[in-house]
Design an enzyme around this catalytic site. Structure first.
Site, PDB file in Angstrom:
ATOM      1  N   ALA B 192      13.361   5.949  -0.288  1.00  0.00           N
ATOM      2  CA  ALA B 192      14.343   6.151   0.789  1.00  0.00           C
ATOM      3  C   ALA B 192      13.636   6.587   2.079  1.00  0.00           C
ATOM      4  CB  ALA B 192      15.360   7.211   0.374  1.00  0.00           C
ATOM      5  N   PRO B 193      14.117   6.114   3.247  1.00  0.00           N
ATOM      6  CA  PRO B 193      15.304   5.283   3.489  1.00  0.00           C
ATOM      7  C   PRO B 193      15.060   3.778   3.403  1.00  0.00           C
ATOM      8  CG  PRO B 193      14.397   5.995   5.568  1.00  0.00           C
ATOM      9  CD  PRO B 193      13.510   6.591   4.513  1.00  0.00           C
ATOM     10  N   GLY B 194      13.888   3.361   2.962  1.00  0.00           N
ATOM     11  CA  GLY B 194      13.698   1.938   2.687  1.00  0.00           C
ATOM     12  C   GLY B 194      12.882   1.178   3.713  1.00  0.00           C
ATOM     13  N   LYS B 196       9.564   1.086   4.253  1.00  0.00           N
ATOM     14  CA  LYS B 196       8.398   0.411   3.664  1.00  0.00           C
ATOM     15  C   LYS B 196       8.849  -0.544   2.559  1.00  0.00           C
ATOM     16  CE  LYS B 196       5.387   4.204   4.941  1.00  0.00           C
ATOM     17  NZ  LYS B 196       6.447   5.186   5.272  1.00  0.00           N
ATOM     18  N   CYS B 311       2.777  11.632   6.122  1.00  0.00           N
ATOM     19  CA  CYS B 311       2.829  11.813   7.578  1.00  0.00           C
ATOM     20  C   CYS B 311       2.397  13.248   7.885  1.00  0.00           C
ATOM     21  CB  CYS B 311       4.207  11.494   8.130  1.00  0.00           C
ATOM     22  SG  CYS B 311       5.542  12.416   7.382  1.00  0.00           S
TER      23      CYS B 311
END
Lengths: 200, 386
Positions: B192-194, B196, B311
């Site tokens: 999530a949130p999708g 990648k 990140c």
């Protein structure tokens, strides 16, 4: 059909994601035929999931050929599989936007024979946020649309904007200053709804 | 050689006058600043850069399942957006999406005084991005004439023609070396949130199989929504803790682990992270990342590739996790990556494997992206070894 086979089918019908049974296949094939894509039925990989919230509703999913009914992954707690293309309710298939996209994709190089209206660019922006369609916003409509019929709303580039319901027959759809098509689903609110209730 | 015994706990550095000054000036917790000074090149430049909201760069990724990138570019140009190509073919930078573009360009022109750390970096930071004052005036007058819609409300966005996503995320997926075929299987461990996941699906051209795992039920709707918007047919979404992925008894050709992290790299987007994170959070994230990377590596087929990314800048979430994996498994090999600055080879008193420099770091002030870390690990065909 003997008892054990019927029992097996009943068990299969309760599975999370499963292939359509014979009766469901017939309903789906009729819908594919109605929208002019019957010849593509056999090449689509469809799955059915019983809705958890609305009894008797069955969600229909399309997915890539790599998934089959024997896939061991289907035994787990799946949230979704491929794309939801519509819902089966009371022996009827209610198309969703992804089914409409499928129809447009398959028919992109042909003249559209399915019920549709082409709307102006200004109307596209309004329909995307839920507005119904006035006759003046319709550039073109297909022949033979009957009042209350479901149709596709597309823009001048032949891209899907939504699904609508005609208030009048084809001849009267272009009447000015009157809502002639109700918007049933559109790409804007559809996604908003999916985002909020994606898991239903 | 690694000093494997020393990387179990987050490292704290003693503060000094300089770190205190920076902490007060930029409103960070001091322990964060002391750490930044030890692993971020030109750390003060980063703090300055991150402190200027207008330095936020916006990227979109064309969804090749639905549209050709050039056609998308033409459509958005017609709407008044200005797009710039990037190192990833299908990713564009949108340079005029907001109201504060002009101050942004002015400040970015000033901040380009920061030198890039390697020749690869210069590929990312495009010097032609610097614009003259005449161009700025021209843009200002154009903007007054035409108000741009927000990037998340255009017809093209609703149609799923593009996804708003940072360039560094695009790099992570493009490094996965994906070959579209029906029997190619990919695992996305924290989907999530999708962003990648949908990128992987387009790399696979909707063929093969993607298993997208997400354990947080609150994040599942956004994942399902984005898969639907982008027209992804080859993905199965599982509500499962990705640490438990071996329960499936399934092996994958590629594994993407974009691990949950402390998000030090996106402070520019979420300023609250300057003060909301604690050293305990770092410890919790690091421990979870270790469990996840082991599970992901085990789920990989021999010869398969795993991309690990976060990140965050923190070595405890990056190089230390990779070192932990390669110390555990003899058949885990770090593979070279194309873009970004080299990963750290030492941190405090810890010496990482020499090829740790093949992992990559992205810094906002050097690369115009989020702060990001990427490692590419291949599972060699030799038997597993612990």
């Amino acid at each position: 059909m003997d008892f054990s086979l019927r029992k097996l089918e009943r068990v299969q019908n309760l599975m999370e994601f499963r292939k359509p049974n014979r009766a469901e296949k017939t309903i789906l094939k009729k819908s594919f035929s109605k929208w002019g894509i019957f010849e593509y039925y056999d090449e689509t990989n469809l799955f059915i999931k019983i809705s958890e919230t609305i009894p008797n509703d069955k969600k229909v999913y399309i997915c890539s050929a790599s998934f089959n009914s024997l896939d061991s992954l289907l035994e787990y707690d799946l949230v979704s599989l491929g794309l939801k293309i519509g819902v089966m309710r009371k022996k009827k298939f209610i198309l969703g936007l992804n089914f409409a996209e499928l129809v447009l994709e398959k028919k992109k190089n042909e003249e559209f024979s399915f019920p549709h209206v082409v709307i102006t660019e200004k109307a596209v922006n309004l329909v995307c946020f839920g507005r119904d369609i006035m006759g003046n916003s319709i550039i073109h409509c297909s022949e033979g649309i009957a009042s209350n019929q479901i149709l596709m709303i597309i823009n001048k580039n032949h891209e899907l904007v939504g699904i609508g319901r005609a208030r009048y027959d084809s001849e009267l759809l272009l009447q000015p200053n009157l809502v002639t098509v109700d918007t049933v689903e559109n790409i804007g609110t559809y996604y908003l709804q999916e985002e909020n209730f994606g898991l239903e | 050689m690694s000093n494997s015994g020393s990387y179990n706990n987050p490292v704290l550095f003693p503060g000094n006058e300089y770190s205190r000054m920076l902490s007060e000036k930029y409103h960070y917790k001091e322990w964060m600043i002391s750490r930044f000074l030890n692993y971020i090149p030109d750390a003060e430049d980063l703090l300055k850069y991150v402190d200027t909201k207008s330095n936020l760069h916006t990227y979109i990724r064309a969804n090749t399942l639905k549209i050709d990138p050039n056609s998308l570019k033409v459509r958005l140009l017609e709407k008044g957006f200005k797009l710039k190509n990037t190192i990833v073919d299908e990713v564009f930078e949108v340079i005029n999406h907001g109201s504060d573009q002009f101050t942004k360009k002015v400040t970015s022109g000033v901040s380009t005084g920061v030198s890039s750390s390697s020749s690869m970096d210069s590929l990312i930071r495009n010097p032609s991005a610097r614009i003259s004052s005449n161009q700025i005036k021209e843009e200002q007058s154009n903007s007054k004439e035409r108000k741009l819609p927000s990037l998340g409300s255009t017809f093209e966005y609703l149609k799923g023609y593009y996804y708003i996503q940072d360039l560094s995320s695009g790099v992570a997926v493009s490094e996965m070396d994906i070959h579209p075929s029906d029997d190619f299987h990919v695992l996305d461990m924290a989907a999530a949130p999708g962003g990648k996941t949908t990128h992987i699906a387009q790399k696979l051209n909707n063929l093969g199989k993607i298993v997208a795992c997400e354990s947080n039920p609150n994040r599942l709707p956004s994942l399902v929504f984005n898969l639907s918007r982008m027209g992804v047919k080859n993905t199965l979404v599982l509500k499962i803790k990705s640490e438990d992925i071996m329960q499936l008894g399934f092996r994958f050709d590629r594994v993407l682990l974009d691990a949950p992290c402390t998000c030090e790299g996106i402070i520019l987007k979420d300023e609250s992270r300057k003060r909301s994170r604690t050293i305990r959070d770092l410890n919790i994230c690091s421990n979870r990342q270790k469990r996840m990377i082991l599970a992901g590596f085990e789920a990989l087929k021999p010869g398969g590739i795993m991309i690990y990314s976060t990140c965050s800048f923190a070595p405890e979430e990056n190089e230390m996790i990779i070192q932990f994996l390669i110390d555990k498994f003899k058949n885990a090999q770090i593979e070279p990556l194309n873009y970004g600055s080299s990963g750290l080879t030492t941190f405090n008193d810890i010496i990482f494997s020499s090829n740790m420099n093949q992992t990559r770091r992205f810094y906002p002030h050097l690369h115009d992206t989020n702060g990001f870390f990427i490692a590419k690990i291949r599972k060699s065909t030799e038997p597993d070894g612990v």
